[in-house]
Design an enzyme around this catalytic site. Structure first.
Site, PDB file in Angstrom:
ATOM      1  CB  SER A  56      -0.948   0.008   1.203  1.00 51.70           C
ATOM      2  OG  SER A  56      -1.997  -0.908   1.007  1.00 51.70           O
ATOM      3  CE  LYS A  59      -3.906   1.160  -1.127  1.00 53.37           C
ATOM      4  NZ  LYS A  59      -4.375   0.399   0.020  1.00 53.37           N
ATOM      5  CB  SER A 121      -4.715   1.594   3.678  1.00 49.67           C
ATOM      6  OG  SER A 121      -3.734   1.085   2.792  1.00 49.67           O
ATOM      7  CE  LYS A 232      -1.902   3.917   2.682  1.00 45.76           C
ATOM      8  NZ  LYS A 232      -1.740   2.858   3.708  1.00 45.76           N
TER       9      LYS A 232
END
Length: 389
Positions: A56, A59, A121, A232
């Site tokens: 993730s 992202k 997320s 993140k």
């Protein structure tokens, strides 16, 4: 144009006699990288250029692209995107990983999708945003790769908007992730502040009771490290547990990346220790005060033959805490610098060198406007060049 290296004469800054080795840090993370954005100093580096699946953490690039589109006005924060039935079917349920709990046929604003991506997320939120912007997720990943190229992320490629495993099509490095995080903070400070440090976000309803679903931000630094404000986490079976994070204390902003850890809790513990070490074991050392002239550079075809190189801000180097290292300073630029030049234009760097550390490059800017030489000035410059004057 020749390469010109000018040595700065900052004797008062360089008059520290002792040297100090870089402080030690040990981590079980197979990949770890820590940089001080305030000086550009790399404080820790463990296999930072190994290609790896980002999970993730990919992202961050989805969000970076969206921030650029918002800033340019190509999309609006209150613009609504549809949750297509096909997208909902693919990205709901336990097998779809992290989710914002979007509903089929729902219309969701860019603002809420970004909150769902950063805070929750949401894999579903990424794809809805990508399809809303570009029509297809593949079209959006083209934008992601274009931005990666512009940012110089030479060891990264994106095949999905959310980092879902794709047989190696999507890969990054810790160095590239740190550079992406730094670019996000530098290029879009207001949007970064708006979206990246929400402690939680509420979206969607539970089945049956229909209660609101509130999920906490997974950032392990929030609430545990002073000044933490992003970025993140990521996890897949293939990638392990990773995190790209940032915090600012007393004007020093650090960006960290850790990857390949074995558990959620281990990621949290190691991330907090890593960031705390970065602030505790290192210090900012003033180098040049804002506005001070450091050197003078030659100008080519200008209405002045030289331009002053000054510090645009108070420049600091990052050095081991509690020590007085031996520094060497050098001004570096490509010269002579061709006119026209604008006051405040970044045209040179002050390179700070210290034993056991990588060089740190601090920006120097022009102290005044320098226009292009007139006709006779260009003729005179040509004659000087011809006869070696």
């Amino acid at each position: 144009m020749k390469k010109l290296l000018a040595t700065a004469t900052l004797a008062t800054v360089m008059a520290w006699p002792a040297t100090a080795a870089a402080p030690d840090f040990q981590t079980p993370a197979p990949i770890a990288y820590l940089v001080d954005m305030s000086s550009g100093a790399v404080l820790y580096s463990k296999d930072p250029d190994r290609r790896m699946p980002p999970a993730s953490m990919a992202k961050m690039m989805t969000v970076y692209v969206a921030f650029g589109l918002l800033k340019s006005g190509q999309i609006k924060a209150d613009q609504l995107f549809d949750v297509r039935p096909e997208t909902w079917k693919q990205w709901h349920g336990p097998a779809a990983g992290s989710t914002m709990f979007l509903s089929t046929g729902e219309k969701v604003s860019v603002d809420n999708l970004l909150k769902g991506i950063v805070t929750l997320s949401g894999n579903d939120a990424c794809v809805v945003l990508a399809e809303g912007v570009s029509g297809t997720e593949q079209g959006f990943t083209s934008l992601m790769n274009q931005q990666a190229a512009k940012l110089g992320l030479t060891n990264s490629h994106f095949g999905t908007s959310n980092g879902w495993p794709d047989n190696g099509v999507t890969f990054v490095t810790a160095r590239d992730l740190a550079n992406l995080a730094a670019a996000t903070i530098r290029d879009y400070p207001d949007l970064y502040k708006r979206y990246y440090s929400l402690p939680s976000f509420t979206w969607g309803k539970t089945l049956g009771a229909g209660q609101d679903i509130t999920q906490a931000n997974r950032d392990p630094l929030l609430g545990h490290v002073a000044g933490a404000d992003g970025l993140k986490t990521g996890h897949t079976d293939e990638a392990g547990y990773g995190f790209t994070g940032s915090a600012i204390q007393n004007g020093r902003r650090l960006v960290m990346v850790m990857a390949g850890l074995d558990t959620y809790n281990h990621r949290a513990e190691e991330s907090i220790k890593f960031m705390d070490w970065g602030f505790r074991a290192w210090q900012a050392k003033p180098i040049v005060a804002k506005g001070r002239r450091v050197e003078t550079a030659e100008v080519q075809l200008g209405d002045a033959s030289t331009v002053g190189l000054i510090a645009p801000d108070n420049l600091t180097a990052t050095l081991p805490a509690g020590a007085a290292p031996d520094l060497q300073l050098r001004v570096v630029y490509d010269g002579p610098i061709k006119a026209p030049i604008k006051a405040g234009q970044h045209i040179a760097d002050l390179v700070v060198m210290s034993p056991d550390m990588q060089p740190q490059r601090l920006p120097l800017v022009a102290d005044k406007d320098v226009g292009e030489a007139g006709f006779f000035g260009r003729v005179w410059a040509g004659l000087k060049g011809l006869f070696g004057g």
